[in-house]
Write a protein that holds these residues in place. Structure first.
Motif, PDB file in Angstrom:
ATOM      1  N   LEU A  30      -2.286  -2.514  -8.403  1.00 27.68           N
ATOM      2  CA  LEU A  30      -2.703  -2.739  -6.795  1.00 27.68           C
ATOM      3  C   LEU A  30      -1.653  -2.082  -6.200  1.00 27.68           C
ATOM      4  O   LEU A  30      -1.866  -1.514  -4.803  1.00 27.68           O
ATOM      5  N   VAL A  31      -0.601  -2.683  -6.240  1.00 27.51           N
ATOM      6  CA  VAL A  31       0.905  -1.891  -5.753  1.00 27.51           C
ATOM      7  C   VAL A  31       0.500  -0.578  -5.324  1.00 27.51           C
ATOM      8  O   VAL A  31       0.587  -0.067  -4.347  1.00 27.51           O
TER       9      VAL A  31
ATOM     10  N   CYS B   3      -2.096   0.190  -2.815  1.00 31.04           N
ATOM     11  CA  CYS B   3      -2.124  -0.461  -1.854  1.00 31.04           C
ATOM     12  C   CYS B   3      -1.157   0.136  -1.013  1.00 31.04           C
ATOM     13  O   CYS B   3      -1.237   1.294   0.638  1.00 31.04           O
TER      14      CYS B   3
ATOM     15  N   SER C 139      -0.959   3.134   2.064  1.00 29.23           N
ATOM     16  CA  SER C 139      -0.603   3.269   3.261  1.00 29.23           C
ATOM     17  C   SER C 139       0.261   4.100   3.697  1.00 29.23           C
ATOM     18  O   SER C 139       0.192   4.569   5.020  1.00 29.23           O
TER      19      SER C 139
ATOM     20  N   PHE D  98      -4.268   1.665   7.269  1.00 31.44           N
ATOM     21  CA  PHE D  98      -4.400   0.590   5.443  1.00 31.44           C
ATOM     22  C   PHE D  98      -4.334  -0.737   5.848  1.00 31.44           C
ATOM     23  O   PHE D  98      -4.600  -1.952   5.722  1.00 31.44           O
ATOM     24  N   LEU D  99      -2.718  -0.528   6.511  1.00 31.69           N
ATOM     25  CA  LEU D  99      -1.910  -1.788   7.052  1.00 31.69           C
ATOM     26  C   LEU D  99      -2.042  -2.602   7.757  1.00 31.69           C
ATOM     27  O   LEU D  99      -1.112  -3.826   8.450  1.00 31.69           O
TER      28      LEU D  99
ATOM     29  N   PHE E 230      -6.272  -5.186   6.960  1.00 36.10           N
ATOM     30  CA  PHE E 230      -6.295  -6.267   6.254  1.00 36.10           C
ATOM     31  C   PHE E 230      -6.950  -8.051   6.310  1.00 36.10           C
ATOM     32  O   PHE E 230      -7.271  -7.967   5.160  1.00 36.10           O
TER      33      PHE E 230
ATOM     34  N   LEU F 282     -10.362  -7.093   4.424  1.00 36.94           N
ATOM     35  CA  LEU F 282     -10.525  -6.877   3.285  1.00 36.94           C
ATOM     36  C   LEU F 282     -10.571  -8.254   2.334  1.00 36.94           C
ATOM     37  O   LEU F 282     -11.261  -8.188   1.010  1.00 36.94           O
TER      38      LEU F 282
ATOM     39  N   VAL G  25      -9.682  -2.402  -2.259  1.00 39.12           N
ATOM     40  CA  VAL G  25      -8.628  -1.392  -1.812  1.00 39.12           C
ATOM     41  C   VAL G  25      -9.128  -0.319  -2.299  1.00 39.12           C
ATOM     42  O   VAL G  25      -9.233   0.468  -1.452  1.00 39.12           O
TER      43      VAL G  25
ATOM     44  N   ASN H  70     -12.055   0.331   0.303  1.00 37.70           N
ATOM     45  CA  ASN H  70     -11.471   0.484   1.728  1.00 37.70           C
ATOM     46  C   ASN H  70     -10.913   1.096   1.882  1.00 37.70           C
ATOM     47  O   ASN H  70     -10.800   1.972   2.888  1.00 37.70           O
ATOM     48  N   GLY H  71     -10.096   1.624   1.167  1.00 36.05           N
ATOM     49  CA  GLY H  71      -8.843   2.695   1.268  1.00 36.05           C
ATOM     50  C   GLY H  71      -9.371   4.295   1.495  1.00 36.05           C
ATOM     51  O   GLY H  71      -9.307   4.826   1.872  1.00 36.05           O
TER      52      GLY H  71
END
Length: 415
Positions: free
Chosen positions: A41-42, A45, A49, A55-56, A61, A64, A372, A375-376
């Motif tokens: 997940l990290v 993201c 980003s 994305f952020l 947000f 999401l 994520v 969406n990303g």
């Protein structure tokens, strides 16, 4: 003064060292837990980003949370079935059937929202009871039972919506679930109260363990956990409380989406059930060894039936959320990739397909990973085909990690 504080500091440091060493040993022994999901997940993201700064943004947000809410809730129910080493392939369309019941009663029959919601949830519970009984009492493999239900529920859904009709939902209470937000002040009050409650539980738990002569978590570790929760929740609420509307004079969009506290409440309830009740211990026991559980006096058939009931009941809630987000119900509600993403979310989050290992939190973490990715990659302009390939690859990787960790655990005697 210095001589009094040094022993306390050294004791605290040694306690932390013991916990760190124990955690490292568990990881090396194959008990990875949610580590792969959190790491993935990290990484996702950070990558999205960098490639797409939007994305952020506060708008994305918030999106999401609403985008992955239905899948996360369905995955939370699937975890109970997966813990037993079973599978429910009908959960997606079961959510669609329950959503259709809701829409028909609300729009066509004029029922009040609370009665329609109750009927929808009752439908989910009945579906789970039937599926669980066929599996537990007749001995039909869950794969076969739920595959048949998968096909049958598509037909039931078509009958409820009269072939291809789109049933609009106009009830403001139902629409608010996935489309409205909690006022910013209420959001901050809820976060502060939640962090305070978590801190109190951690301190009380540590004190009780110490009073019983058991090993308790060191104070500094408890403080770190509380601080980490406060920072993560605080940052999330701060971002969500920013104005997201392009023209706030016309409409203001700020605050935590209502669906977020719904998921948090469900997470707390099922976490308590699995880890603080006799029923939860029985679920893990049956998933680990059904025959040994039966000899120990556990009602194995009852546990299996109840797991399917919980799964379908949660699918009904997921269907209500999906209907709220779409403002309608149609023949595709609960279909397409809903089931695949829900199973993928549970497995990616750390729940084992072999039974006996999993938590309600796994659904939230896995659902976040799936949301994520979708969406990303959507922001980057990739087609649906690429999204499916990437999501499937991540699911295969998670299943591979689970299989390897089980082998490692068996080799080290931790299984």
């Amino acid at each position: 003064m210095t001589t009094e504080t040094l022993p306390e500091r050294s004791t605290s440091e040694s306690a932390i060292g013991v916990h760190v060493k124990g955690y490292v040993e568990r990881v090396r022994g194959g008990e990875l837990g949610a580590l792969p999901a959190v790491f993935g997940l990290v990484v996702l993201c950070v990558v999205f980003s960098v490639l797409r700064p939007a994305f952020l943004s506060p708008v994305n947000f918030a999106n999401l949370f609403t985008q992955g809410a239905a899948v996360t809730v369905i995955a939370m129910g699937l975890i109970f079935v997966l813990l037993l080493g079973e599978i429910d392939l009908s959960a997606g369309f079961a959510s669609g059937v329950c959503a259709a019941v809701l829409a028909v009663l609300l729009t066509n029959e004029g029922w009040p929202w609370y009665a329609a919601v109750g009927a929808s949830m009752l439908t989910g519970a009945i579906i789970g009871t039937v599926l669980g009984t066929l599996v537990a009492k007749l001995g039909i493999p869950s794969f076969v039972v739920t595959l048949a239900a998968f096909l049958a529920f598509q037909g039931v859904l078509l009958l409820l919506v009269k072939g291809g009709t789109n049933i609009s939902i106009r009830d403001e209470t139902i629409l608010a679930i996935a489309n409205n937000n909690v006022p910013p002040v209420v959001s901050w009050v809820a976060v502060i109260a939640g962090v305070a409650a978590y801190a109190a539980i951690q301190f009380v738990k540590a004190r009780r363990r110490s009073a019983r002569g058991l090993v308790a978590d060191p104070l500094i570790l408890i403080i770190f956990r509380v601080a980490a929760l406060a920072v993560i929740a605080g940052v999330a609420v701060y971002v969500l409380n920013l104005e997201r509307s392009r023209n706030e004079l016309i409409v203001s969009l700020k605050g935590v989406p209502i669906v977020v506290p719904v998921i948090v409440v469900l997470l707390l309830v099922w976490t308590f059930v699995l880890h603080r009740t006799r029923y939860g211990r029985h679920v893990y026991a049956v998933g680990g060894n059904a025959e040994a559980s039966r000899r120990a006096g556990i009602n194995v058939d009852g546990i299996r039936i109840s797991a399917f009931v919980i799964c379908s009941f949660m699918a009904s809630i997921g269907g209500i959320i999906a209907a709220s987000r779409a403002n309608s119900v149609d023949p595709n509600t609960g279909g397409s990739d809903v089931l695949l993403f829900a199973v993928g979310a549970a497995v990616i989050g750390g729940t084992s397909l072999f039974g006996g290992k999993g938590r309600a939190l796994d659904a939230v973490l896995g659902g976040a990973v799936v949301a994520v990715i979708q969406n990303g990659m959507g922001l980057m302009g990739y087609s649906a085909g690429v999204k499916y390939v990437v999501t499937g690859s991540v699911l295969l990787l998670a299943a591979g990690v689970d299989a390897l960790s089980r082998k490692r655990a068996a080799a080290t005697g931790r299984r």
